[in-house]
Scaffold this active site. Structure first.
Site, PDB file in Angstrom:
ATOM      1  N   SER A 112       0.854  -1.185   0.000  1.00 38.48           N
ATOM      2  CA  SER A 112       0.000   0.000   0.000  1.00 38.48           C
ATOM      3  C   SER A 112       0.889   1.234   0.000  1.00 38.48           C
ATOM      4  CB  SER A 112      -0.908   0.003   1.231  1.00 38.48           C
ATOM      5  OG  SER A 112      -1.732   1.156   1.249  1.00 38.48           O
ATOM      6  N   HIS A 152       2.212  12.173  -0.691  1.00 43.77           N
ATOM      7  CA  HIS A 152       1.793  13.575  -0.626  1.00 43.77           C
ATOM      8  C   HIS A 152       3.020  14.426  -0.928  1.00 43.77           C
ATOM      9  CE1 HIS A 152      -2.127  12.534   0.980  1.00 43.77           C
ATOM     10  NE2 HIS A 152      -1.535  11.760   1.863  1.00 43.77           N
ATOM     11  N   HIS A 194      -1.963   7.273  -5.074  1.00 47.92           N
ATOM     12  CA  HIS A 194      -2.224   6.098  -4.236  1.00 47.92           C
ATOM     13  C   HIS A 194      -2.082   4.859  -5.105  1.00 47.92           C
ATOM     14  CE1 HIS A 194      -5.403   2.993  -3.508  1.00 47.92           C
ATOM     15  NE2 HIS A 194      -4.763   2.896  -2.374  1.00 47.92           N
ATOM     16  N   ASN A 253      -2.210   0.329  -4.454  1.00 44.38           N
ATOM     17  CA  ASN A 253      -2.099  -0.869  -3.630  1.00 44.38           C
ATOM     18  C   ASN A 253      -2.462  -2.093  -4.447  1.00 44.38           C
ATOM     19  OD1 ASN A 253      -4.874  -2.143  -2.825  1.00 44.38           O
ATOM     20  ND2 ASN A 253      -5.209   0.068  -2.685  1.00 44.38           N
ATOM     21  N   HIS A 302      -3.333   7.584 -17.208  1.00 48.69           N
ATOM     22  CA  HIS A 302      -4.325   6.604 -17.646  1.00 48.69           C
ATOM     23  C   HIS A 302      -3.832   5.760 -18.812  1.00 48.69           C
ATOM     24  CE1 HIS A 302      -8.016   7.319 -15.274  1.00 48.69           C
ATOM     25  NE2 HIS A 302      -7.481   8.513 -15.071  1.00 48.69           N
ATOM     26  N   HIS A 347     -20.515  12.447   0.279  1.00 45.12           N
ATOM     27  CA  HIS A 347     -20.986  13.648   0.989  1.00 45.12           C
ATOM     28  C   HIS A 347     -20.462  14.932   0.360  1.00 45.12           C
ATOM     29  CE1 HIS A 347     -17.118  12.827   3.080  1.00 45.12           C
ATOM     30  NE2 HIS A 347     -17.054  14.134   3.215  1.00 45.12           N
TER      31      HIS A 347
END
Length: 296
Positions: A118, A122, A132, A134, A166, A196
């Protein structure tokens, strides 16, 4: 019942450790080669490595891993590259969650084995995207599967960087089936969404979970190529952007964007929930959190 999978487990865990070593070496080279641009006079960062252990109430060995974190470097503000190999018996909460996902036999037999890598980076320069990645393998007495992927999280988006990231992922996935990249891209778009906030966490990437085609070798090869795609997808972006100057306003944009990243990882991320529920080292599980973030 599945086989014991002793050989396959060893190969998967060995691969994740090999990938970890390659990435750590590449990232430290970035630090030491940063001779021009912002923070070029700073001391290059090196990874601090710590062994981690999975908590056990019964005194038996339940595995652990390596947590490798570089803080306050010339290029990376904070980057963690963790590998783990844990096993034993799932706690009641994790067992219920796995059973609810439809893992065969999990309601009756909570034994498991899991290994993976993982990574979360930053960056110092707000023009450099956070990232990120993993990959993992999971085994129970009645099932096995692979999962993982990678996604790009720029606070200041450059369309050409998004295209490069990509297209590199697609190139590595295509040998395993032309349908995989579009499927895994759509999966990432759905998974890395912040409900949210009604928005994506970043500009996407690829994601898969519960991958069991019935051919372990093929699925392992696919998982390896997801890992192999990471450095060629990400390093050229950092090489290009790390020398750009930035303003205080751009740094502010970065810190606010990091708030979104923290919200997602603490509220929605499946890996965070699993790691904490299974008793793995909390510092390793929460390694993904940024060193600084802001909220409006």
């Amino acid at each position: 019942m599945t086989e014991d999978f002793t050989e396959q487990k060893a190969r998967a865990a060995g691969w994740f450790r090999q990938l970890r070593d390659e990435i750590v070496t590449a990232f430290e080279m970035l630090e030491h080669n940063h001779a021009t641009g912002p923070l070029s006079d700073a001391v290059p960062g090196c990874f601090e490595v710590k062994e981690t252990r999975r908590a056990s109430d019964d005194g038996f060995d339940t595995g652990g891993g390596l947590m490798s974190v570089l803080r306050g470097g010339c290029v990376f503000e904070k980057v963690g590259v963790n590998v783990s190999e844990v096993y034993g018996t799932l706690g009641e909460v994790a067992q219920r969650a796995m059973a609810a996902r439809g893992v065969p036999g999990m309601a009756e037999d909570p034994r498991f084995w899991a290994s993976g890598i993982s990574l979360v980076a930053h960056m110092q320069n707000p023009h450099c995207p956070a990232v990120h990645m993993n990959t993992r393998m999971f085994w129970t007495p009645d099932a096995w599967w692979f999962g993982g992927g990678s996604d790009l999280n720029p606070c200041i988006e450059y369309a050409e960087d998004t295209r490069h990231f990509h297209s590199t992922l697609e190139t590595h996935l295509d040998p395993h089936g032309a349908d995989l990249y579009p499927r895994f891209k759509e999966w990432a778009d759905e998974y890395f969404h912040i409900p949210h906030r009604h928005r994506a966490r970043g500009v996407g990437g690829i994601f898969m979970d519960d991958r069991n085609s019935g051919d372990w070798e093929a699925d392992f090869a696919l998982t390896q190529d997801i890992g192999r795609a990471f450095l060629p997808a990400f390093l050229p972006l950092v090489e290009k952007r790390r020398v750009q100057n930035w303003s205080e306003a751009e740094k502010e944009v970065q810190l606010i964007h990091r708030g979104l990243y923290a919200e997602y990882n603490l509220v929605y991320d499946r890996g965070t929930k699993f790691g904490l529920a299974t008793g793995h080292d909390a510092d390793a599980v929460l390694m993904s959190l940024p060193p600084l973030a802001k909220w409006i």
